[in-house]
Design a protein around this motif. Structure first.
Motif, PDB file in Angstrom:
ATOM      1  N   ALA A 149       4.551  -5.485   2.073  1.00  0.00           N
ATOM      2  CA  ALA A 149       4.908  -5.655   3.467  1.00  0.00           C
ATOM      3  C   ALA A 149       4.884  -4.680   4.510  1.00  0.00           C
ATOM      4  O   ALA A 149       4.441  -5.178   5.619  1.00  0.00           O
ATOM      5  N   ALA A 150       5.153  -3.423   4.161  1.00  0.00           N
ATOM      6  CA  ALA A 150       5.296  -2.492   4.958  1.00  0.00           C
ATOM      7  C   ALA A 150       3.684  -2.067   5.319  1.00  0.00           C
ATOM      8  O   ALA A 150       3.220  -2.084   6.572  1.00  0.00           O
ATOM      9  N   ALA A 151       2.801  -2.490   4.655  1.00  0.00           N
ATOM     10  CA  ALA A 151       1.221  -2.053   4.474  1.00  0.00           C
ATOM     11  C   ALA A 151       0.783  -3.331   5.506  1.00  0.00           C
ATOM     12  O   ALA A 151      -0.099  -2.956   6.352  1.00  0.00           O
ATOM     13  N   ALA A 152       1.249  -4.701   5.195  1.00  0.00           N
ATOM     14  CA  ALA A 152       0.805  -5.736   6.020  1.00  0.00           C
ATOM     15  C   ALA A 152       1.206  -5.682   7.668  1.00  0.00           C
ATOM     16  O   ALA A 152       0.636  -6.310   8.406  1.00  0.00           O
ATOM     17  N   ALA A 153       2.505  -4.887   7.762  1.00  0.00           N
ATOM     18  CA  ALA A 153       2.848  -4.798   9.090  1.00  0.00           C
ATOM     19  C   ALA A 153       2.083  -4.100  10.021  1.00  0.00           C
ATOM     20  O   ALA A 153       2.452  -3.898  11.049  1.00  0.00           O
ATOM     21  N   ARG A 154       1.329  -3.202   9.569  1.00  0.00           N
ATOM     22  CA  ARG A 154       0.098  -2.525  10.491  1.00  0.00           C
ATOM     23  C   ARG A 154      -0.382  -3.423  11.201  1.00  0.00           C
ATOM     24  O   ARG A 154      -0.936  -3.075  12.267  1.00  0.00           O
ATOM     25  N   ARG A 155      -0.596  -4.744  11.003  1.00  0.00           N
ATOM     26  CA  ARG A 155      -1.374  -5.544  11.772  1.00  0.00           C
ATOM     27  C   ARG A 155      -0.304  -7.093  12.276  1.00  0.00           C
ATOM     28  O   ARG A 155      -0.973  -7.688  13.165  1.00  0.00           O
ATOM     29  N   ALA A 156       0.470  -7.259  11.377  1.00  0.00           N
ATOM     30  CA  ALA A 156       1.536  -8.375  11.794  1.00  0.00           C
ATOM     31  C   ALA A 156       2.287  -7.896  12.918  1.00  0.00           C
ATOM     32  O   ALA A 156       3.042  -7.035  12.967  1.00  0.00           O
ATOM     33  N   THR A 157       2.810  -8.846  13.843  1.00  0.00           N
ATOM     34  CA  THR A 157       3.455  -8.906  15.028  1.00  0.00           C
ATOM     35  C   THR A 157       4.857  -9.455  14.690  1.00  0.00           C
ATOM     36  O   THR A 157       5.642  -9.331  15.326  1.00  0.00           O
ATOM     37  N   ALA A 158       4.875 -10.515  13.508  1.00  0.00           N
ATOM     38  CA  ALA A 158       6.193 -11.009  13.437  1.00  0.00           C
ATOM     39  C   ALA A 158       6.455 -11.129  11.789  1.00  0.00           C
ATOM     40  O   ALA A 158       5.331 -11.123  11.207  1.00  0.00           O
ATOM     41  N   VAL A 159       7.370 -11.291  11.280  1.00  0.00           N
ATOM     42  CA  VAL A 159       7.809 -11.572  10.098  1.00  0.00           C
ATOM     43  C   VAL A 159       8.914 -12.595   9.780  1.00  0.00           C
ATOM     44  O   VAL A 159       9.888 -12.238  10.326  1.00  0.00           O
ATOM     45  N   HIS A 160       8.786 -13.228   8.696  1.00  0.00           N
ATOM     46  CA  HIS A 160       9.984 -13.923   8.307  1.00  0.00           C
ATOM     47  C   HIS A 160      10.512 -13.584   6.746  1.00  0.00           C
ATOM     48  O   HIS A 160       9.670 -13.158   5.930  1.00  0.00           O
ATOM     49  N   LEU A 161      11.923 -13.099   7.040  1.00  0.00           N
ATOM     50  CA  LEU A 161      12.363 -12.600   5.721  1.00  0.00           C
ATOM     51  C   LEU A 161      13.846 -12.748   5.684  1.00  0.00           C
ATOM     52  O   LEU A 161      14.551 -13.496   6.500  1.00  0.00           O
ATOM     53  N   VAL A 162      14.506 -12.612   4.498  1.00  0.00           N
ATOM     54  CA  VAL A 162      15.922 -12.694   4.468  1.00  0.00           C
ATOM     55  C   VAL A 162      16.571 -11.169   4.484  1.00  0.00           C
ATOM     56  O   VAL A 162      15.851 -10.204   4.544  1.00  0.00           O
ATOM     57  N   LEU A 179      14.696  -7.396   4.699  1.00  0.00           N
ATOM     58  CA  LEU A 179      14.358  -6.624   5.787  1.00  0.00           C
ATOM     59  C   LEU A 179      15.031  -5.177   5.453  1.00  0.00           C
ATOM     60  O   LEU A 179      14.613  -4.109   5.795  1.00  0.00           O
ATOM     61  N   SER A 180      16.246  -5.191   4.642  1.00  0.00           N
ATOM     62  CA  SER A 180      16.727  -3.671   4.479  1.00  0.00           C
ATOM     63  C   SER A 180      15.717  -2.981   3.485  1.00  0.00           C
ATOM     64  O   SER A 180      15.554  -1.698   3.701  1.00  0.00           O
ATOM     65  N   ALA A 181      15.028  -3.541   2.558  1.00  0.00           N
ATOM     66  CA  ALA A 181      14.156  -2.983   1.806  1.00  0.00           C
ATOM     67  C   ALA A 181      12.953  -2.434   2.584  1.00  0.00           C
ATOM     68  O   ALA A 181      12.081  -1.557   2.427  1.00  0.00           O
ATOM     69  N   LEU A 182      12.481  -3.267   3.501  1.00  0.00           N
ATOM     70  CA  LEU A 182      11.138  -3.029   4.452  1.00  0.00           C
ATOM     71  C   LEU A 182      11.433  -1.756   5.294  1.00  0.00           C
ATOM     72  O   LEU A 182      10.870  -0.959   5.412  1.00  0.00           O
ATOM     73  N   LEU A 183      12.732  -1.934   5.672  1.00  0.00           N
ATOM     74  CA  LEU A 183      13.189  -0.756   6.615  1.00  0.00           C
ATOM     75  C   LEU A 183      13.187   0.616   5.816  1.00  0.00           C
ATOM     76  O   LEU A 183      12.661   1.730   6.325  1.00  0.00           O
ATOM     77  N   SER A 184      13.570   0.333   4.638  1.00  0.00           N
ATOM     78  CA  SER A 184      13.549   1.774   3.757  1.00  0.00           C
ATOM     79  C   SER A 184      12.240   2.244   3.563  1.00  0.00           C
ATOM     80  O   SER A 184      12.019   3.476   3.364  1.00  0.00           O
ATOM     81  N   ALA A 185      11.375   1.378   3.198  1.00  0.00           N
ATOM     82  CA  ALA A 185       9.692   1.680   3.110  1.00  0.00           C
ATOM     83  C   ALA A 185       9.412   2.452   4.376  1.00  0.00           C
ATOM     84  O   ALA A 185       8.522   3.317   4.313  1.00  0.00           O
ATOM     85  N   LEU A 186       9.598   1.898   5.452  1.00  0.00           N
ATOM     86  CA  LEU A 186       9.228   2.409   6.836  1.00  0.00           C
ATOM     87  C   LEU A 186       9.779   3.781   7.159  1.00  0.00           C
ATOM     88  O   LEU A 186       9.226   4.733   7.545  1.00  0.00           O
ATOM     89  N   GLU A 187      11.092   3.876   6.689  1.00  0.00           N
ATOM     90  CA  GLU A 187      11.871   5.192   6.715  1.00  0.00           C
ATOM     91  C   GLU A 187      11.257   6.337   5.916  1.00  0.00           C
ATOM     92  O   GLU A 187      11.103   7.448   6.528  1.00  0.00           O
ATOM     93  N   ARG A 188      10.792   5.888   4.760  1.00  0.00           N
ATOM     94  CA  ARG A 188      10.240   7.108   3.977  1.00  0.00           C
ATOM     95  C   ARG A 188       8.938   7.352   4.270  1.00  0.00           C
ATOM     96  O   ARG A 188       8.391   8.285   3.649  1.00  0.00           O
ATOM     97  N   ASP A 189       8.165   6.600   5.103  1.00  0.00           N
ATOM     98  CA  ASP A 189       6.609   6.647   5.106  1.00  0.00           C
ATOM     99  C   ASP A 189       6.505   6.929   6.714  1.00  0.00           C
ATOM    100  O   ASP A 189       6.372   5.546   7.530  1.00  0.00           O
ATOM    101  N   ALA A 190       6.252   7.867   7.447  1.00  0.00           N
ATOM    102  CA  ALA A 190       6.390   8.166   8.769  1.00  0.00           C
ATOM    103  C   ALA A 190       5.124   7.760   9.385  1.00  0.00           C
ATOM    104  O   ALA A 190       4.858   6.851  10.391  1.00  0.00           O
ATOM    105  N   GLY A 191       4.084   7.621   8.445  1.00  0.00           N
ATOM    106  CA  GLY A 191       2.960   7.092   9.093  1.00  0.00           C
ATOM    107  C   GLY A 191       2.818   5.644   9.073  1.00  0.00           C
ATOM    108  O   GLY A 191       2.232   4.824  10.012  1.00  0.00           O
ATOM    109  N   ARG A 192       3.219   5.058   8.192  1.00  0.00           N
ATOM    110  CA  ARG A 192       3.436   3.510   8.217  1.00  0.00           C
ATOM    111  C   ARG A 192       4.463   3.048   9.356  1.00  0.00           C
ATOM    112  O   ARG A 192       4.203   2.134   9.865  1.00  0.00           O
ATOM    113  N   ARG A 193       5.535   3.722   9.589  1.00  0.00           N
ATOM    114  CA  ARG A 193       6.334   3.377  10.458  1.00  0.00           C
ATOM    115  C   ARG A 193       5.641   3.519  11.841  1.00  0.00           C
ATOM    116  O   ARG A 193       5.764   2.550  12.665  1.00  0.00           O
TER     117      ARG A 193
END
Length: 443
Positions: free
Chosen positions: A190-203, A207-221
């Motif tokens: 999901a973090a990789a796909a968010a490089r092109r996605a402008t919106a996302v549907h989740l629970v 969202l917490s797991a996605l934010l953790s992935a972005l917090e750990r990877d400054a480039g993807r963030r």
């Protein structure tokens, strides 16, 4: 035209290395429509997310009501669901074998035609097969106005067998936005796909797991293009909303509250939940009167209309209606723990604990106790990379909860059992606790 979109496709669908333009998406839907008898009940088995979506759209074109089977159902659940749905056709999308062709060049049916056999999540017990009309979701698409358009790409990061993700995909196509499908949830994907996605549907847990992935990877963030996060399935706690604002400044959070039976009930765009249909609170329980509701449920192929009181029906949640008209949902009436002659709402306790650092998610339930009846039991899904402090989590409970609400039994798990939409499977966890089969450690 594709009836449930109320338009011809105007956007692309991306899945893996495949990108279908509008013409090819329509062509695939028309091809799928020829595989099913017009106006029948259809069950779709197997297949990846793209095959499921194109066949679902094709079945809708043929005026069919479609069930998307869930691979994680037990044999007993699957047999029960198929017995209730009683499909005329069961299509195995992994089998390329041809079925007799049916020719219907024009769309079949009207807005009141059943198009979807939704199943309840199973978070509180055996799934039920619901019958939903096109009109109910077309109206829901309008009420959940996200401001999407041709320049948007909507990430749908979970299985379409979940109505939450199917709704997200069809809502995007209805708005003319591109759709990016993932077959199953993965925070890294999901973090990789968010490089092109402008919106996302989740629970919220996703969202917490996605934010953790972005917090750990400054480039993807830095590359993340998300400007709208749409959350359903559970309430987003204050800490998670603040985390989103810190990780992705300017990203808008839209929460919606609903149910498989009633579709959309209320939307939060900052502030409190605002009902989009008629609601009442009777003796602390939420009732709804809505044109978005399903037409009933199937019992061995027969439609059983929803029981109502002059058009009003129970949702199954406890709630408060505030003086300004806003709605506060307190949790399921079935998720109440009777402990020491006090009634404790499990979801109120969960909302307090879920915001703690190192807690990926939490499920609170009651476990039998000879003196108190039930013990408030917290099953905590721990982030192994940064586990929470046991003393800190207990101190948080003492600060924010009344004595009766505080968990007396604490268990830690690596992963909570989940429903297809990503919500914790409440009934399954309770059953596993009773049977002693939950893989958990005393904590």
């Amino acid at each position: 035209m594709l009836p449930v979109l109320d338009r011809s496709p105007a956007s692309r669908v991306v899945h893996g290395g495949t990108a279908l333009g509008p013409e090819e998406l329509l062509a695939r839907a028309r091809s799928a429509a020829r595989r099913v008898p017009p106006g029948s009940r259809v069950a779709l088995d197997g297949g990846d997310a793209l095959a499921r979506l194109t066949h679902f759209l094709g079945a809708d074109l043929a005026g069919c009501a479609t069930l998307l089977t869930e691979p994680t159902w037990s044999e007993r659940e699957r047999a029960a669901v198929l017995a209730d749905a009683a499909p005329h056709v069961l299509l195995d999308l992994d089998d390329p074998g041809a079925l007799p062709g049916h020719h219907h060049p024009a769309p079949v049916g009207d807005p009141d035609t059943p198009f979807y056999l939704a199943t309840t999540s199973g978070s509180s017990g055996r799934p039920k097969v619901l019958v939903r009309s096109r009109r109910s979701w077309l109206r829901s698409f309008e009420l959940l106005d996200l401001g999407l358009g041709p320049r948007d790409r909507v990430l749908v990061p979970g299985p379409l067998s979940s109505s939450l993700f199917l709704f997200g995909a069809l809502h995007a196509l209805h708005a003319g936005a591109d759709v990016h499908l993932l077959d199953r949830w993965s925070a890294q994907d999901a973090a990789a796909a968010a490089r092109r996605a402008t919106a996302v549907h989740l629970v919220p847990a996703m969202l917490s797991a996605l934010l953790s992935a972005l917090e750990r990877d400054a480039g993807r963030r830095a590359e993340c293009r998300l400007r709208v996060v749409v959350c359903g399935g559970a309430r987003v706690d204050r800490e998670l909303a603040e985390r989103l604002a810190a990780v992705l400044p300017g990203c808008r959070l839209v929460e919606y509250y609903g149910s498989a039976e009633h579709s959309l009930i209320a939307v939060r765009r900052g502030g409190r939940l605002r009902p989009v249909v008629d609601v009442e609170v009777r003796d602390g329980e939420l009732w709804v009167r809505s044109e978005l509701s399903c037409d009933g449920h199937l019992d061995h192929g027969t439609v059983v209309p929803t029981s109502t009181d002059r058009g009003w029906s129970r949702v199954g949640d406890r709630a408060v209606r505030h003086a300004d008209g806003s709605l506060e949902v307190l949790g399921r009436t079935s998720a109440v723990i009777n402990t020491g002659a006090r009634l404790v709402g499990a979801e109120e306790v969960e909302s307090v604990l879920r915001g703690a650092g190192g807690v990926r998610d939490v499920l609170v339930t009651g476990t039998p106790h000879p003196r108190f009846g039930e013990l408030v039991t917290a099953v905590v899904e721990i982030d192994p990379a940064a586990p929470p402090s046991r003393s800190g989590l207990r101190a948080r409970a003492r600060r924010a909860l009344d004595p009766a609400q505080r968990p007396r039994r604490w268990l830690a798990v690596r992963e909570l059992p989940r429903t297809p939409s990503g919500k914790p499977a409440r009934a399954l966890v309770a059953e596993q606790l009773r049977a002693g089969s939950l893989r958990a450690e005393a904590w």
